[in-house]
Design an enzyme around this catalytic site. Structure first.
Site, PDB file in Angstrom:
ATOM      1  N   ARG A   1       0.816  -1.231   0.000  1.00 23.22           N
ATOM      2  CA  ARG A   1       0.000   0.000   0.000  1.00 23.22           C
ATOM      3  C   ARG A   1       0.842   1.270   0.000  1.00 23.22           C
ATOM      4  O   ARG A   1       0.392   2.334   0.418  1.00 23.22           O
ATOM      5  CB  ARG A   1      -0.955   0.037   1.188  1.00 23.22           C
TER       6      ARG A   1
ATOM      7  N   LYS B   1       2.405  11.888 -10.297  1.00 26.87           N
ATOM      8  CA  LYS B   1       1.588  10.976 -11.110  1.00 26.87           C
ATOM      9  C   LYS B   1       2.420   9.761 -11.491  1.00 26.87           C
ATOM     10  O   LYS B   1       3.529   9.897 -12.023  1.00 26.87           O
ATOM     11  CB  LYS B   1       1.137  11.669 -12.390  1.00 26.87           C
TER      12      LYS B   1
ATOM     13  N   GLU C   1       8.669  20.209 -24.266  1.00 27.38           N
ATOM     14  CA  GLU C   1       7.939  20.441 -23.008  1.00 27.38           C
ATOM     15  C   GLU C   1       8.475  21.712 -22.331  1.00 27.38           C
ATOM     16  O   GLU C   1       7.735  22.423 -21.666  1.00 27.38           O
ATOM     17  CB  GLU C   1       8.062  19.246 -22.052  1.00 27.38           C
TER      18      GLU C   1
ATOM     19  N   LYS D   1       6.681  23.805 -12.947  1.00 23.50           N
ATOM     20  CA  LYS D   1       5.847  22.637 -12.667  1.00 23.50           C
ATOM     21  C   LYS D   1       5.594  22.513 -11.169  1.00 23.50           C
ATOM     22  O   LYS D   1       4.484  22.198 -10.740  1.00 23.50           O
ATOM     23  CB  LYS D   1       6.461  21.355 -13.222  1.00 23.50           C
TER      24      LYS D   1
ATOM     25  N   GLU E   1      -4.909  17.957  -9.900  1.00 23.28           N
ATOM     26  CA  GLU E   1      -5.391  18.422 -11.203  1.00 23.28           C
ATOM     27  C   GLU E   1      -6.880  18.732 -11.231  1.00 23.28           C
ATOM     28  O   GLU E   1      -7.611  18.266 -12.092  1.00 23.28           O
ATOM     29  CB  GLU E   1      -5.043  17.391 -12.292  1.00 23.28           C
TER      30      GLU E   1
ATOM     31  N   ARG F   1      -3.655  23.117 -12.500  1.00 26.30           N
ATOM     32  CA  ARG F   1      -2.704  22.214 -13.126  1.00 26.30           C
ATOM     33  C   ARG F   1      -3.027  21.981 -14.595  1.00 26.30           C
ATOM     34  O   ARG F   1      -2.184  21.546 -15.366  1.00 26.30           O
ATOM     35  CB  ARG F   1      -2.679  20.890 -12.345  1.00 26.30           C
TER      36      ARG F   1
ATOM     37  N   ASN G   1      -1.590  21.142 -19.572  1.00 23.62           N
ATOM     38  CA  ASN G   1      -2.114  20.371 -20.704  1.00 23.62           C
ATOM     39  C   ASN G   1      -2.043  21.147 -22.015  1.00 23.62           C
ATOM     40  O   ASN G   1      -2.494  20.654 -23.051  1.00 23.62           O
ATOM     41  CB  ASN G   1      -3.560  19.957 -20.444  1.00 23.62           C
TER      42      ASN G   1
ATOM     43  N   HIS H   1      -1.535  19.436 -25.322  1.00 24.39           N
ATOM     44  CA  HIS H   1      -1.716  18.003 -25.103  1.00 24.39           C
ATOM     45  C   HIS H   1      -3.038  17.458 -25.632  1.00 24.39           C
ATOM     46  O   HIS H   1      -3.185  16.255 -25.756  1.00 24.39           O
ATOM     47  CB  HIS H   1      -1.549  17.661 -23.621  1.00 24.39           C
TER      48      HIS H   1
ATOM     49  N   HIS I   1      -2.119  14.472 -27.740  1.00 22.10           N
ATOM     50  CA  HIS I   1      -2.516  13.093 -27.420  1.00 22.10           C
ATOM     51  C   HIS I   1      -3.286  12.460 -28.578  1.00 22.10           C
ATOM     52  O   HIS I   1      -3.115  11.273 -28.874  1.00 22.10           O
ATOM     53  CB  HIS I   1      -3.381  13.059 -26.156  1.00 22.10           C
TER      54      HIS I   1
ATOM     55  N   HIS J   1       6.436  11.666 -27.650  1.00 21.67           N
ATOM     56  CA  HIS J   1       5.379  12.458 -27.028  1.00 21.67           C
ATOM     57  C   HIS J   1       5.591  13.973 -27.220  1.00 21.67           C
ATOM     58  O   HIS J   1       4.672  14.692 -27.624  1.00 21.67           O
ATOM     59  CB  HIS J   1       5.297  12.089 -25.535  1.00 21.67           C
TER      60      HIS J   1
HETATM   61  N1  NAD Z   1       4.044  11.107 -14.581  1.00 18.94           N
HETATM   62  C1  NAD Z   1       3.936  12.199 -15.295  1.00 18.94           C
HETATM   63  O1  NAD Z   1       3.510  13.250 -14.793  1.00 18.94           O
HETATM   64  C2  NAD Z   1       4.350  12.169 -16.727  1.00 18.94           C
HETATM   65  C3  NAD Z   1       4.515  13.368 -17.426  1.00 18.94           C
HETATM   66  C4  NAD Z   1       4.975  13.305 -18.733  1.00 18.94           C
HETATM   67  C5  NAD Z   1       5.247  12.089 -19.324  1.00 18.94           C
HETATM   68  N2  NAD Z   1       5.077  10.937 -18.608  1.00 18.94           N
HETATM   69  C6  NAD Z   1       5.373   9.629 -19.205  1.00 18.94           C
HETATM   70  O2  NAD Z   1       6.760   9.595 -19.505  1.00 18.94           O
HETATM   71  C7  NAD Z   1       6.971   8.651 -20.554  1.00 18.94           C
HETATM   72  C8  NAD Z   1       7.988   9.209 -21.532  1.00 18.94           C
HETATM   73  O3  NAD Z   1       9.200   9.428 -20.861  1.00 18.94           O
HETATM   74  P1  NAD Z   1      10.562   9.606 -21.659  1.00 18.94           P
HETATM   75  O4  NAD Z   1      10.361  10.554 -22.769  1.00 18.94           O
HETATM   76  O5  NAD Z   1      11.593   9.872 -20.648  1.00 18.94           O
HETATM   77  O6  NAD Z   1      10.725   8.214 -22.380  1.00 18.94           O
HETATM   78  P2  NAD Z   1      11.452   6.833 -21.981  1.00 18.94           P
HETATM   79  O7  NAD Z   1      11.417   6.585 -20.532  1.00 18.94           O
HETATM   80  O8  NAD Z   1      10.851   5.815 -22.874  1.00 18.94           O
HETATM   81  O9  NAD Z   1      12.965   7.095 -22.407  1.00 18.94           O
HETATM   82  C9  NAD Z   1      13.272   7.319 -23.756  1.00 18.94           C
HETATM   83  C10 NAD Z   1      14.432   6.469 -24.212  1.00 18.94           C
HETATM   84  O10 NAD Z   1      15.626   7.014 -23.700  1.00 18.94           O
HETATM   85  C11 NAD Z   1      16.427   5.994 -23.092  1.00 18.94           C
HETATM   86  N3  NAD Z   1      17.213   6.661 -22.073  1.00 18.94           N
HETATM   87  C12 NAD Z   1      16.818   7.080 -20.844  1.00 18.94           C
HETATM   88  N4  NAD Z   1      17.792   7.765 -20.256  1.00 18.94           N
HETATM   89  C13 NAD Z   1      18.858   7.773 -21.105  1.00 18.94           C
HETATM   90  C14 NAD Z   1      20.148   8.350 -21.076  1.00 18.94           C
HETATM   91  N5  NAD Z   1      20.550   9.098 -20.039  1.00 18.94           N
HETATM   92  N6  NAD Z   1      20.963   8.141 -22.132  1.00 18.94           N
HETATM   93  C15 NAD Z   1      20.543   7.430 -23.209  1.00 18.94           C
HETATM   94  N7  NAD Z   1      19.325   6.891 -23.303  1.00 18.94           N
HETATM   95  C16 NAD Z   1      18.475   7.070 -22.265  1.00 18.94           C
HETATM   96  C17 NAD Z   1      15.442   4.982 -22.626  1.00 18.94           C
HETATM   97  O11 NAD Z   1      16.028   3.720 -22.508  1.00 18.94           O
HETATM   98  C18 NAD Z   1      14.385   5.030 -23.733  1.00 18.94           C
HETATM   99  O12 NAD Z   1      14.746   4.207 -24.800  1.00 18.94           O
HETATM  100  C19 NAD Z   1       5.623   8.377 -21.166  1.00 18.94           C
HETATM  101  O13 NAD Z   1       5.201   7.080 -20.827  1.00 18.94           O
HETATM  102  C20 NAD Z   1       4.703   9.395 -20.523  1.00 18.94           C
HETATM  103  O14 NAD Z   1       3.380   8.921 -20.340  1.00 18.94           O
HETATM  104  C21 NAD Z   1       4.629  10.965 -17.338  1.00 18.94           C
HETATM  105 ZN    ZN Z   2       3.643  16.081 -21.963  1.00 15.00          ZN
END
Ligand code: NAD
Ligand code: ZN
Length: 360
Positions: free
Chosen positions: A118, A140, A182, A224, A234, A238, A242, A245, A249, A262
């Site tokens: 939990r 999140k 972003e 942020k 949100e 917040r 978006n 987005h 999306h 993204h």
């Molecule tokens: N929780 C939230 O508030 C929130 C906000 C925005 C996005 N997200 C989520 O984040 C995700 C996208 O995250 P992302 O863009 O970081 O993608 P990701 O985690 O898929 O990373 C992108 C790629 O970069 C590689 N990588 C990571 N660090 C590296 C480094 N230092 N050097 C070389 N390669 C590296 C990873 O292995 C991967 O192949 C989505 O699933 C999205 O839904 C969440």
């Molecule tokens: Zn985003």
């Protein structure tokens, strides 16, 4: 360069983001200061661990739990593997889960931390630009369902976020740019200063000069953090985050999450919102042009000319931001300012999409 600290004052748990160049050497001390419980597990991906795992060797962590990190692995079965490893190691409530990777690792391992027993303590050590400026902040966490992105999740604030700019050196250029969009979003919605800085310093940003990167990452984190502190779940403010987005999306969905990173989809989404705002007289054309020029200057985006406005509008109707049948839309009103409207008609949207380059 001295580490920069940004406080995130969320009501459920205040915590600090520490940002700097090479600060992972001091991770153990940062974890101690954050009072992260003493059995500390790290979840990472094989690639990130191979590139940067050695940076954590002095942090006093348990054997790493490595799981795949592509978006298609952001699913419950991967989270299950994290649970299995925690159970096997007899992780108890006095444990901390440290996430070490991009947003996918952060969201998945964060979800595991939110649900295991939990909820156990969580610390994010983001390794992509996107994760450092966005996904590691705000609590999140979650995973995708085969029928939709991020359908399963929770709010679980970390004890700390530790962002080391040094790890960004290995990030592929396209991933780096995806995170930068972003940052453009933060500038366009909340800070003309940040917006101008991206344009002015883009060469140094792409060269990943630590001091220049630190300035834009820190400013993004501050924006942020402020928004999240004011509206942890949100309910209102917040929503400005978006911006870009809604169409973004939809664009990801109609291309089945394959064509765009993204941030790239968000870049188009911002352009659509800016067209809408200009059409309504809410935004000056020169501000829309400034946004379009900045986005264009960061590099090419995947094409959209084969996608129709009808496909996009259909996808937007399924958006989480549809409240009681009305689509809430964040419109820019100037560089650094927005307003939220909920009366965008499909015909209007179609026109804005067409002006952005989608097919009729
Ligand atoms: N929780 C939230 O508030 C929130 C906000 C925005 C996005 N997200 C989520 O984040 C995700 C996208 O995250 P992302 O863009 O970081 O993608 P990701 O985690 O898929 O990373 C992108 C790629 O970069 C590689 N990588 C990571 N660090 C590296 C480094 N230092 N050097 C070389 N390669 C590296 C990873 O292995 C991967 O192949 C989505 O699933 C999205 O839904 C969440
Ligand atoms: Zn985003």
């Amino acid at each position: 360069m001295h580490p920069i600290r940004v406080d995130v004052g969320t009501p459920s748990r205040p915590y600090a983001i520490t940002l700097g160049d090479g600060i992972l050497d001091g991770l153990q001390q940062l974890l101690d200061e954050a009072r992260a419980p003493s059995r500390r597990f790290v979840v990472s991906s094989p690639l990130v661990w191979r590139l940067h795992g050695a940076r954590l060797s002095a942090a006093g962590l348990e054997e790493p739990i490595l799981v795949p990190d592509g978006e298609r692995h952001k699913q419950l079965p991967t989270v299950s593997r994290i649970y299995d490893a925690l159970v096997r190691a007899h992780a108890d409530r006095a444990s901390t889960l440290v996430t070490f990777g991009g947003g996918v690792i952060g969201d998945m391992a964060g979800f595991a931390a939110a649900t295991y027993l939990r909820g156990i303590a969580l610390v994010h050590v983001p390794t992509t630009l996107l994760a450092q400026v966005d996904s590691a902040i705000g609590g999140k966490v979650g995973v995708n369902h085969p029928h939709g992105k991020n359908l399963l999740g929770a709010f679980h604030q970390p004890h700390a976020v530790v962002a080391d700019l040094a790890v960004l050196g290995t990030l592929p250029r396209r991933e780096f740019r995806a995170g930068l969009y972003e940052v453009v979003k933060y500038g366009m919605t909340s800070s003309a200063g940040l917006f101008d800085r991206i344009a002015r310093d883009s060469a140094a940003i792409f060269a990943r000069q630590p001091d220049v990167l630190a300035a834009i990452v820190a400013e993004s984190c501050r924006i942020k953090a402020a928004v999240v502190a004011a509206d942890e779940r949100e309910a209102g403010p917040r929503r400005v985050l978006n911006f870009g987005h809604t169409a973004g999306h939809a664009l990801e969905a109609v291309t089945k999450y394959r064509r765009f990173r993204h941030g790239e989809a968000v870049a188009y989404g911002m352009l659509v919102a800016a067209e809408l705002a200009v059409m309504r007289g809410a935004l000056a054309e020169r501000d829309r042009a400034a946004l379009a020029d900045l986005i264009a200057s960061l590099g090419p985006l995947p094409p959209i000319a084969d996608l129709t406005t009808a496909q996009m509008i259909e996808a937007m109707q399924h958006d989480k931001k549809v409240v009681a049948g009305r689509l809430h839309y964040v419109l820019p009103t100037a560089v650094g300012a927005t307003s939220i409207v909920d009366d965008v008609a499909p015909t209007e949207l179609a026109k804005a999409l067409k002006r952005t380059g989608f097919r009729k």
